[in-house]
Design a protein around this motif. Structure first.
Motif, PDB file in Angstrom:
ATOM      1  N   ARG A   1       2.503   2.137  -3.323  1.00  0.00           N
ATOM      2  CA  ARG A   1       1.171   2.273  -4.547  1.00  0.00           C
ATOM      3  C   ARG A   1       0.522   4.073  -3.935  1.00  0.00           C
ATOM      4  N   GLU A   2       1.125   4.139  -3.229  1.00  0.00           N
ATOM      5  CA  GLU A   2       1.014   5.952  -2.601  1.00  0.00           C
ATOM      6  C   GLU A   2       1.588   6.309  -3.199  1.00  0.00           C
ATOM      7  N   ASP A   3       3.049   5.956  -2.442  1.00  0.00           N
ATOM      8  CA  ASP A   3       4.130   6.709  -2.490  1.00  0.00           C
ATOM      9  C   ASP A   3       4.010   7.151  -4.415  1.00  0.00           C
TER      10      ASP A   3
ATOM     11  N   GLN B   1       1.895   8.978  -5.768  1.00  0.00           N
ATOM     12  CA  GLN B   1       2.340  10.628  -5.282  1.00  0.00           C
ATOM     13  C   GLN B   1       2.843  11.125  -6.087  1.00  0.00           C
TER      14      GLN B   1
ATOM     15  N   ARG C   1       0.705  -0.888  -0.122  1.00  0.00           N
ATOM     16  CA  ARG C   1      -0.200   0.299  -0.020  1.00  0.00           C
ATOM     17  C   ARG C   1       0.622   1.172  -0.025  1.00  0.00           C
TER      18      ARG C   1
END
Lengths: 366, 159
Positions: B135-137, B140, B132
């Protein structure tokens, strides 16, 4: 002078009930949620965290709601809350060089490694009220682009390569970072303590002081070497484990201000620096802080101290808006006895003055 | 079972790094991720609270100029918990914020991570959290990259 006087309990209780009612406002409207404040008024939340000197978005949002949006009141509430919590320890210094960057701009180098990353900025908007925000229009899908993966070199390191800029600020070997939440303020203070005070200082006050340096009161020829905003890891050394554990990430804004310096007998001409670092996304505050940090280093560089922004005791003693609001606002609390004493004094002086006038008058008439 | 040579091995540098990575991921695991992993455990281990869960403050430090002497930037709320599993293994958790239930669960998983019989269960949770985060990094980073300025130079005047 304060004298204990009883009374007013019912009035106070009713005033607080009235405050609760006005805070809630029109019941036909839904109450605003803490999550909504964090998500949609994020920069207000960040300002409260920075100036309360406490990183916790939920608590800051709660304080904003409780304070009806009065940010200084919210900062006050959050500051008061922090005193109820135990201190677990000091983190290892955060590494802003390893930041997960969401914005990074430099006004000194156009083509720097990693490039100019504008991020979510108000810059280049037209500052026209946007009627579409009256409703809840869908937000456009976000454009994406492959990340180059190029490391975002610090601008100060680029300049340092040429030897034309002073190094990151050092303090003497063995110096332990001071903590103004634990020790009373004493002047002169080392730069680490000044930075702690500035980091929690009032944005408006520091903005005005920074502006004053640009207008000629302690001119320092500043350039924004770099501003970067993003997430950094916080690590805490745990004696029971013998290593530092990551606690998670916080968002910070860093400003590296680069200032011209003509040199002195001891130091060759070079660029000097002012540093700004604040919790959350707070670019204006970080920039103002870096201008004031540089101005306060006047004596270090043998510059004449001629302007308010260079006066450490003046700046640091008045930068804290919780202290400032406490002392200014206490004036509205009952001072009945003080005032009676002053009233009596003024009456006596007036009698003396009038008596003197009356004895002078016949002479004048002669 | 923890007093074997193997447990001792985990205290060497590599062992610390492995545990450190696990604790770092447990610190950023969401309540939902921890609860899902807890519900997925075949047998629920008994854990006694040794400390907390409690919320306090850590003074966050920065460095002057980014890399110079340390200074105190401001405090952050941190919650922590320590638990003891039935065999005596101690689990610790620390995480930013005020969510005490999340660190209580994280401390249990830190304890389980040290037990060879349960490490695979914890690794599955860590994989979920790490995926997760990645994916988020990455999302962004791609969104930020779309705001990168491409300068172009206008050539003018005689050649």
């Amino acid at each position: 002078m304060y004298v204990a006087v009883k009374g007013g309990e019912a009035a106070i209780a009713n005033a607080h009930r009235l405050l609760a009612d006005r805070r809630r406002g029109d019941r036909a409207l839904p109450a605003i949620g803490i999550g909504q404040i964090v998500a949609q008024l994020g920069l207000a939340v960040d300002r409260v965290m920075a100036e309360a000197s406490l990183y916790d978005r939920s608590l800051a949002a709660l304080a904003i709601r409780q304070a009806r949006g009065d940010l200084i009141e919210a900062i006050f509430i959050l500051r008061a809350y922090r005193t109820t919590l135990p201190r677990f320890g000091y983190s290892r210094p955060i590494d802003t060089g390893a930041m997960l960057v969401e914005r990074r701009v430099s006004a000194t180098y156009k083509d720097l490694p990693g490039g100019q990353l504008l991020g979510p900025t108000f810059d280049y908007t037209h500052r026209l009220l946007d009627p579409s925000l009256l409703g809840d229009e869908a937000v456009e899908a976000l454009p994406e682009r492959e990340d180059t993966g190029e490391p975002l070199m610090r601008v100060s390191d680029i300049l340092a390569g040429e030897g034309l800029v002073e190094e990151d600020g050092g303090l003497p070997e063995g110096h332990v970072a001071g903590d103004l939440t634990r020790e009373p303020l004493e002047f002169p203070m080392p730069r680490d303590l000044r930075l702690q005070a500035l980091a929690r200082g009032d944005e408006g006050f520091l903005l005005a002081l920074g502006y004053s340096t640009q207008r000629g009161y302690a001119r320092s020829h500043p350039f924004v070497g770099e501003i970067r905003i993003g997430m950094v890891e916080v690590e805490l050394e745990l004696p029971e484990l013998g290593f530092a554990v990551p606690l998670g990430r916080i968002q910070v804004t860093e400003c590296q201000m680069v200032n011209q310096f003509k040199g002195s007998a001891k130091t060759p001409p070079q660029f000097t620096r002012g540093y700004g670092l604040v919790f959350g996304q707070g670019e204006r505050k970080a920039m103002a802080m870096s201008l004031v940090d540089r101005a306060l280093r006047a004596e270090e560089f043998g510059e004449d101290v001629v302007a308010p922004a260079q006066d450490e005791e003046f700046v640091i003693s008045h930068s804290d808006n919780v202290q400032a609001t406490g002392f200014v606002e206490h004036l509205k609390l009952p001072h009945y006895v003080d005032f009676q004493a002053e009233l009596d004094l003024v009456r006596r002086m007036r009698r003396d003055y009038e008596a003197a006038q009356n004895t002078d008058l016949p002479e004048a008439a002669e | 079972m923890t007093s074997t040579g193997k447990a001792g091995d985990r205290r060497d540098d590599t062992g610390d790094d492995v545990r450190r990575r696990a604790m770092g991921l447990l610190a950023v695991a969401s309540r939902a991720e921890l609860e899902a992993a807890w519900n997925g455990l075949a047998g629920k281990p008994a854990a006694r609270m040794v400390r907390g869960p409690e919320t306090g403050l850590v003074m966050v430090r920065g460095r002057i100029g980014g890399g110079g002497a340390a200074f105190n930037l401001g405090e952050a709320t941190v919650s922590r918990a320590s638990i003891r599993l039935e065999d005596g293994t101690i689990g610790h958790a620390h995480a930013l914020g005020g969510d005490r239930e999340t660190v209580r669960l994280a401390a249990i998983f830190d304890g389980l991570f040290q037990q060879p019989a349960h490490r695979a269960d914890v690794e599955r949770l860590l994989d979920v959290v790490a995926a997760r985060l990645r994916r988020e990094d990455e999302a962004q980073a791609r969104q930020t990259a779309a705001t990168r300025v491409d300068f172009f130079t206008m050539v003018r005047g005689e050649d």
